[in-house]
Design an enzyme around this catalytic site. Structure first.
Site, PDB file in Angstrom:
ATOM      1  CE  LYS A   1      33.821  69.923 -42.289  1.00 18.41           C
ATOM      2  NZ  LYS A   1      33.803  71.381 -42.187  1.00 18.41           N
TER       3      LYS A   1
ATOM      4  N   GLY B   1      25.277  70.474 -36.360  1.00 16.81           N
ATOM      5  CA  GLY B   1      25.009  71.435 -37.436  1.00 16.81           C
ATOM      6  C   GLY B   1      23.530  71.443 -37.756  1.00 16.81           C
ATOM      7  CB  SER B   2      21.668  72.894 -40.546  1.00  8.18           C
ATOM      8  OG  SER B   2      22.321  72.259 -41.628  1.00  8.18           O
ATOM      9  CB  THR B   3      17.583  69.630 -39.425  1.00  8.20           C
ATOM     10  OG1 THR B   3      17.511  69.827 -38.006  1.00  8.20           O
ATOM     11  CG2 THR B   3      16.719  68.447 -39.810  1.00  8.20           C
TER      12      THR B   3
ATOM     13  N   GLY C   1      22.550  67.366 -41.441  1.00  8.72           N
ATOM     14  CA  GLY C   1      22.506  66.138 -40.632  1.00  8.72           C
ATOM     15  C   GLY C   1      21.868  64.998 -41.397  1.00  8.72           C
TER      16      GLY C   1
ATOM     17  CD  GLU D   1      23.370  66.547 -29.765  1.00  7.79           C
ATOM     18  OE1 GLU D   1      22.290  67.160 -29.818  1.00  7.79           O
ATOM     19  OE2 GLU D   1      23.598  65.665 -28.911  1.00  7.79           O
TER      20      GLU D   1
ATOM     21  CB  CYS E   1      21.513  74.234 -31.363  1.00  9.55           C
ATOM     22  SG  CYS E   1      22.410  73.834 -29.867  1.00  9.55           S
TER      23      CYS E   1
ATOM     24  CD  GLU F   1      17.907  76.319 -36.109  1.00  8.06           C
ATOM     25  OE1 GLU F   1      18.290  75.763 -37.147  1.00  8.06           O
ATOM     26  OE2 GLU F   1      18.415  76.099 -35.001  1.00  8.06           O
TER      27      GLU F   1
HETATM   28  P1  NAD Z   1      25.784  73.391 -41.268  1.00 10.13           P
HETATM   29  O1  NAD Z   1      24.971  72.154 -41.217  1.00 10.13           O
HETATM   30  O2  NAD Z   1      25.710  74.250 -42.455  1.00 10.13           O
HETATM   31  O3  NAD Z   1      27.330  73.040 -41.073  1.00 10.13           O
HETATM   32  C1  NAD Z   1      27.810  72.293 -39.997  1.00 10.13           C
HETATM   33  C2  NAD Z   1      29.089  71.593 -40.391  1.00 10.13           C
HETATM   34  O4  NAD Z   1      28.801  70.622 -41.408  1.00 10.13           O
HETATM   35  C3  NAD Z   1      30.180  72.494 -40.970  1.00 10.13           C
HETATM   36  O5  NAD Z   1      31.440  72.081 -40.483  1.00 10.13           O
HETATM   37  C4  NAD Z   1      30.074  72.214 -42.467  1.00 10.13           C
HETATM   38  O6  NAD Z   1      31.280  72.445 -43.161  1.00 10.13           O
HETATM   39  C5  NAD Z   1      29.739  70.741 -42.466  1.00 10.13           C
HETATM   40  N1  NAD Z   1      29.122  70.244 -43.700  1.00 10.13           N
HETATM   41  C6  NAD Z   1      28.622  70.942 -44.757  1.00 10.13           C
HETATM   42  N2  NAD Z   1      28.160  70.094 -45.691  1.00 10.13           N
HETATM   43  C7  NAD Z   1      28.333  68.838 -45.222  1.00 10.13           C
HETATM   44  C8  NAD Z   1      28.023  67.533 -45.713  1.00 10.13           C
HETATM   45  N3  NAD Z   1      27.417  67.348 -46.867  1.00 10.13           N
HETATM   46  N4  NAD Z   1      28.340  66.463 -44.939  1.00 10.13           N
HETATM   47  C9  NAD Z   1      28.926  66.624 -43.737  1.00 10.13           C
HETATM   48  N5  NAD Z   1      29.252  67.843 -43.224  1.00 10.13           N
HETATM   49  C10 NAD Z   1      28.956  68.931 -43.955  1.00 10.13           C
HETATM   50  O7  NAD Z   1      25.411  74.177 -39.937  1.00 10.13           O
HETATM   51  P2  NAD Z   1      25.883  75.641 -39.497  1.00 10.13           P
HETATM   52  O8  NAD Z   1      25.144  76.620 -40.362  1.00 10.13           O
HETATM   53  O9  NAD Z   1      27.366  75.699 -39.433  1.00 10.13           O
HETATM   54  O10 NAD Z   1      25.334  75.701 -37.993  1.00 10.13           O
HETATM   55  C11 NAD Z   1      24.070  76.136 -37.659  1.00 10.13           C
HETATM   56  C12 NAD Z   1      23.129  74.982 -37.401  1.00 10.13           C
HETATM   57  O11 NAD Z   1      23.683  74.108 -36.439  1.00 10.13           O
HETATM   58  C13 NAD Z   1      21.798  75.410 -36.812  1.00 10.13           C
HETATM   59  O12 NAD Z   1      20.753  74.688 -37.419  1.00 10.13           O
HETATM   60  C14 NAD Z   1      21.903  75.032 -35.342  1.00 10.13           C
HETATM   61  O13 NAD Z   1      20.686  74.842 -34.700  1.00 10.13           O
HETATM   62  C15 NAD Z   1      22.720  73.793 -35.430  1.00 10.13           C
HETATM   63  N6  NAD Z   1      23.379  73.509 -34.160  1.00 10.13           N
HETATM   64  C16 NAD Z   1      22.953  72.454 -33.405  1.00 10.13           C
HETATM   65  C17 NAD Z   1      23.526  72.192 -32.175  1.00 10.13           C
HETATM   66  C18 NAD Z   1      23.068  71.056 -31.322  1.00 10.13           C
HETATM   67  O14 NAD Z   1      23.801  70.661 -30.424  1.00 10.13           O
HETATM   68  N7  NAD Z   1      21.900  70.484 -31.544  1.00 10.13           N
HETATM   69  C19 NAD Z   1      24.545  73.014 -31.713  1.00 10.13           C
HETATM   70  C20 NAD Z   1      24.967  74.088 -32.490  1.00 10.13           C
HETATM   71  C21 NAD Z   1      24.374  74.315 -33.727  1.00 10.13           C
END
Ligand code: NAD
Length: 466
Positions: free
Chosen positions: A167, A218-220, A223, A240, A274, A370
């Site tokens: 997804k 994605g974001s903390t 996560g 991650e 990230c 961040e």
């Molecule tokens: P986000 O957490 O908003 O979204 C990430 C994904 O999660 C998207 O596909 C989103 O649709 C999905 N999502 C949304 N709500 C959800 C839920 N309740 N349950 C499960 N999934 C859900 O993050 P973003 O804004 O797309 O990305 C930016 C963030 O990602 C930053 O904090 C960045 O540091 C982090 N990031 C981390 C890494 C790593 O490897 N550590 C790599 C890239 C980005």
């Protein structure tokens, strides 16, 4: 061009549609399918029914499939890279690097095996450790590197014999869907499924009773929701998450030499990485010089549409992030001195000039949070122990770097930093063979390398008394 979901080997329309914008123009780039909950269930059911046969294939057969996918990505890299630039915003050369990087990640995993490990083989006993596939994996991807981050997850998951539902993020779904269309016939139906959403199906995928593991980037904040959602059924999770990487510049560097590398570490992909360098600590003896060098580079940077030749930095990926970074810059205006950038051109597109803020310190939003955008705080320090403590005083612990003309000195500092990865005289380098994961609230578990592959398996011990 129309885009389709990939469910059970078939390319299908979404039950709804949504617009995907080009962040460089704010115009609609394409109508994108949006899956319903029923379609998510179909994708999981397809992955579940494909699992028994796929998990019984030989690892060599699965390697052949991964190599075939890598071939297809490479053959179509120009088209995929153009589309990625248009939906994500990054310059075309960077998009091409991401697409070809993804192909390389698919290929890398074909070099790994999952042999049975013999723990004891004596007259009395034979004890073996097997690595078995888990079942259906849910892969949830963010918008900053949609294709290469998918390639952190899909190849090891499939190599281990799992099936998967991917997804992508709502604002960057198109390249992933096009990838799905290109590879649809390269593997058995249902082994790899792709669905899209409007940020409403990630929780459903996480909680789905037939999904055995969630691999999330994605974001903390999200996560932590994934962890909670996975708890009821004790699912496996790899997280991650976000970071606030510190760079520490020692007093012995040549400012002119390191400044371009520091800039790249902070501003690659517009800081939407990230592992971008998000706080830069510089020794007081070279603080002014480093600031001046960074300003020269920032002022000369060409910001524009990623499809235009010569563009070094594209737009921010989406309006929400654009507004967030602008708000952070406005606060930083009061907390420090903006010496480069700080402006948004008067034209369509989510553009922000690379912004350098000096005379700012810990305890401010730009330093502590961040920012995930093109704005870097440069913080002065005097004492080594103090700066290490400040770098470590973050709830995050993803990456970090130390810069010195003496690698041994830098190593000593690197050794005291509390993060998943610390680089010396570089920032942000990753490779498919190098395990990657966050400390503290930057994640759980790791991806890539042998460690990353193991996370897509269940350890099973067979202990035979002879
Ligand atoms: P986000 O957490 O908003 O979204 C990430 C994904 O999660 C998207 O596909 C989103 O649709 C999905 N999502 C949304 N709500 C959800 C839920 N309740 N349950 C499960 N999934 C859900 O993050 P973003 O804004 O797309 O990305 C930016 C963030 O990602 C930053 O904090 C960045 O540091 C982090 N990031 C981390 C890494 C790593 O490897 N550590 C790599 C890239 C980005």
């Amino acid at each position: 061009m129309t885009y389709k979901l990939l469910i059970g080997g078939k390319l299908v329309d979404g039950d709804q549609t949504m617009d995907v914008l080009n962040p460089a123009t704010e115009e609609v780039l394409a109508k994108c399918p949006r899956a319903s909950k029923a379609q998510l269930d179909q994708a999981v059911a397809a992955a579940k029914s494909a699992f028994p046969a796929w998990s019984k294939t030989s690892i060599d057969e699965r390697k052949k499939v991964l190599n075939g996918i890598a071939d297809i990505i490479e053959k179509n890299s120009d088209e995929l890279a153009r589309l990625l630039t248009q939906e994500q915003g990054k310059p075309l050369a960077d998009a091409t690097g991401e697409i070809l990087g993804a192909a390389a990640f698919f290929r890398y995993f074909t070099s790994l095996d999952l042999p049975v490990r013999i723990i004891e083989d004596s007259d009395q006993k034979r004890v073996e450790a097997h690595r078995r596939p888990l079942g259906v994996i849910g892969a949830i991807i963010p918008w900053n590197f949609p294709i290469v981050l998918m390639a952190f997850k899909v190849p090891p998951a499939l190599l281990a014999g799992n099936t998967i539902v991917v997804k992508p993020a709502p604002t960057t779904s198109l390249t992933t869907l096009r990838f799905g269309e290109l590879i649809a016939n390269a593997l058995p139906a249902g082994v790899l499924n792709i669905i899209t959403d409007a940020n409403d199906l990630g929780g459903e995928l996480t909680a789905h009773p037939d999904v055995r593991k969630i691999s999330f980037t994605g974001s903390t904040a999200t996560g932590s929701k994934v962890m909670a959602g996975a708890a009821a059924l004790l699912k496996r999770i790899t997280l991650e998450l976000g970071g606030n990487d510190a760079g520490i510049v020692l007093d012995d560097v040549d400012p002119k030499k390191v400044a371009p590398e520091l800039f790249e570490g902070a501003f690659e992909n517009n800081g939407q990485v990230c592992i971008a360098m998000k706080r830069l600590y510089v020794h007081e003896s070279i603080y002014d010089e480093i600031c001046d060098e960074l300003v020269k580079i920032a002022d000369a940077a060409i910001v524009g549409d990623g499809l235009k030749q010569g563009t070094q930095l594209g737009p921010l990926q989406n309006k929400m992030q654009f507004d967030k970074v602008k708000a952070i810059i406005e606060e930083a205006r009061k907390d420090g001195n903006i010496i480069a950038g700080g402006t948004t051109p008067e034209k369509a597109g989510y553009f922000i000039r690379p912004t350098i803020v000096r005379d700012i310190t810990d305890g401010t939003r730009l330093v502590d949070e961040e920012q995930f955008g093109p704005v870097l705080p440069v913080i002065k320090y005097r004492d080594m122990a103090d700066v290490i403590a400040r770098a470590n005083a973050s709830p995050y612990g993803l990456g970090g770097s130390v810069w010195s003309s003496n690698p041994d000195r830098a190593y000593e500092v690197a050794n005291q930093m509390d993060s998943g990865t610390i680089w010396v005289n570089q920032h942000g380098s990753l490779g498919p063979n190098i395990p990657f994961g966050g400390a503290k609230q930057s994640g759980l578990g790791s991806e890539l390398g042998e460690e990353g592959l193991a996370e897509f398996t269940q350890l099973k011990v067979i202990n035979v008394l002879k």
